[in-house]
Enzyme design. Structure first.
Site, PDB file in Angstrom:
ATOM      1  N   HIS A  24      -7.074  -4.519  10.466  1.00 56.15           N
ATOM      2  CA  HIS A  24      -6.858  -4.383   9.019  1.00 56.15           C
ATOM      3  C   HIS A  24      -5.527  -4.986   8.584  1.00 56.15           C
ATOM      4  CE1 HIS A  24      -4.901  -0.259   9.850  1.00 56.15           C
ATOM      5  NE2 HIS A  24      -3.961  -0.947   9.237  1.00 56.15           N
ATOM      6  N   ASP A  37       0.817  -1.216   0.000  1.00 53.44           N
ATOM      7  CA  ASP A  37       0.000   0.000   0.000  1.00 53.44           C
ATOM      8  C   ASP A  37       0.850   1.264   0.000  1.00 53.44           C
ATOM      9  OD1 ASP A  37       0.971  -0.392   2.576  1.00 53.44           O
ATOM     10  OD2 ASP A  37      -0.978  -0.725   3.483  1.00 53.44           O
ATOM     11  N   GLU A  47      -9.538  -1.666   5.547  1.00 49.52           N
ATOM     12  CA  GLU A  47     -10.197  -1.279   6.777  1.00 49.52           C
ATOM     13  C   GLU A  47     -11.445  -2.129   7.017  1.00 49.52           C
ATOM     14  OE1 GLU A  47      -8.570   0.388   8.670  1.00 49.52           O
ATOM     15  OE2 GLU A  47      -7.997   2.394   8.008  1.00 49.52           O
ATOM     16  N   ASP A  70      -7.356  -2.312  14.411  1.00 45.04           N
ATOM     17  CA  ASP A  70      -8.740  -2.678  14.081  1.00 45.04           C
ATOM     18  C   ASP A  70      -8.787  -3.950  13.220  1.00 45.04           C
ATOM     19  OD1 ASP A  70      -7.808  -1.772  11.649  1.00 45.04           O
ATOM     20  OD2 ASP A  70      -9.203  -0.085  11.486  1.00 45.04           O
TER      21      ASP A  70
HETATM   22  C1  GLP Z   1      -0.467   0.522   8.434  1.00 45.10           C
HETATM   23  C2  GLP Z   1      -0.100  -0.379   7.268  1.00 45.10           C
HETATM   24  C3  GLP Z   1      -0.277  -1.852   7.611  1.00 45.10           C
HETATM   25  C4  GLP Z   1       0.365  -2.156   8.933  1.00 45.10           C
HETATM   26  C5  GLP Z   1      -0.271  -1.317  10.014  1.00 45.10           C
HETATM   27  C6  GLP Z   1       0.289  -1.587  11.399  1.00 45.10           C
HETATM   28  O1  GLP Z   1      -1.828   0.731   8.535  1.00 45.10           O
HETATM   29  N1  GLP Z   1      -0.869  -0.085   6.121  1.00 45.10           N
HETATM   30  O2  GLP Z   1       0.282  -2.636   6.570  1.00 45.10           O
HETATM   31  O3  GLP Z   1       0.216  -3.520   9.219  1.00 45.10           O
HETATM   32  O4  GLP Z   1      -0.022   0.052   9.680  1.00 45.10           O
HETATM   33  O5  GLP Z   1       1.430  -0.806  11.600  1.00 45.10           O
HETATM   34  P1  GLP Z   1       2.476  -1.042  12.763  1.00 45.10           P
HETATM   35  O6  GLP Z   1       3.270  -2.217  12.346  1.00 45.10           O
HETATM   36  O7  GLP Z   1       3.285   0.215  12.793  1.00 45.10           O
HETATM   37  O8  GLP Z   1       1.699  -1.270  13.996  1.00 45.10           O
END
Ligand code: GLP
Length: 265
Positions: free
Chosen positions: A138, A67, A143, A136
């Protein structure tokens, strides 16, 4: 799902990196699906170490990132392009033309997303998809209520995700509202999926993904439909799992588990 629980973030990162390296050594032209966020940083650090000290070769590897924020140019320090270069690509011998990250600044989102899906297919499909998980539930930026059959597209971020990610931006209002993200359906086509999570803040999302009903309210739960998912957790992220004793028992006794995944007695 194979669920492995480790005593520390370092241990889970090392195990996930070793499992990734096993595939790269068997198939040097592997296609990797990559994630951003703080969670995979330890995995990338360990892969960089293996490249430098053990000659782990990325010269024939292709990567597709999950993404990118819409509106951030590649040079923006919070763009996922920038993140990947800073934390991974520039430290290994991957060819820049073999690294794909969705374009946050495209004018034609639909055309770009279709092209991205096609590039993945033409590259032979993703061998290992690395995933973190949002609080959440995702995966990528799918989402809650994202279709479990969704493909790469533009997606509006939830307030919870924007709040969670605001720590990386100067002020909360700077967090982009939209992202381009692989869909849940795109992710489920990867041959193998590694889900990694660390810390108590992820425990509810992780429990929902592994043990909850399959529901678009926690898009990580769609991984239950995939036949080859390996989950790497630390004790805190595993803290809300109902069958935790069962997973520990398997981890300690499963004769087929790769050595690196087996808990040390
Ligand atoms: C973002 C990314 C996800 C990732 C999430 C959690 O939303 N798009 O791919 O898994 O953050 O991030 P973190 O690893 O910093 O908790």
């Amino acid at each position: 799902m194979q669920i492995y629980i480790f005593d520390s973030y370092e241990d889970l990162s090392t195990a996930a990196a070793a499992a990734t390296a096993d595939t790269l050594n068997l198939k040097p032209d592997s296609v990797l699906g990559l994630a951003t966020g703080s969670t995979p940083l330890g995995l990338y650090r360990e892969l960089i170490r293996m490249h430098r000290e053990e000659g782990l070769d990325f010269s024939r590897v292709t990567t597709f990132n999950l993404d990118e924020y819409v509106g951030l140019p590649k040079t923006h320090p919070q763009s996922y392009h920038f993140f990947m270069n800073r934390n991974f690509f520039r430290h290994i011998n991957i060819l820049p033309q073999n690294t794909y990250v969705p374009a946050g600044t495209t004018n034609n989102h639909k055309a770009f997303c279709d092209w991205y899906e096609n590039r993945i297919k033409e590259s032979g499909g993703i061998d290992i998809q690395i995933l973190g998980i949002g609080t959440d539930g995702h995966i990528a930026f799918n989402e809650p209520t994202s279709s479990l059959g969704s493909r790469t597209r533009i997606k509006t971020l939830s307030k919870q995700t924007r709040d969670d990610n605001s720590r990386f931006f100067e002020k909360p209002g700077d967090v982009p509202v939209y992202a381009i993200t692989m869909g849940v359906g795109t992710i489920l086509e990867a041959r193998r999926i590694f889900l990694i999570a660390t810390g108590a803040a992820k425990a509810v999302a992780v429990a929902g993904a592994i043990e909850g009903p399959v529901s678009s309210m926690n898009t990580g739960s769609a991984l239950q439909l995939h036949q080859d998912v390996v989950v790497f957790l630390d004790n805190e992220a595993a803290g809300k799992l109902k069958l935790i004793d069962y997973y520990h028992w398997i981890q300690e006794n499963e004769p087929d588990a790769p050595e690196v995944l087996r808990k040390q007695p």
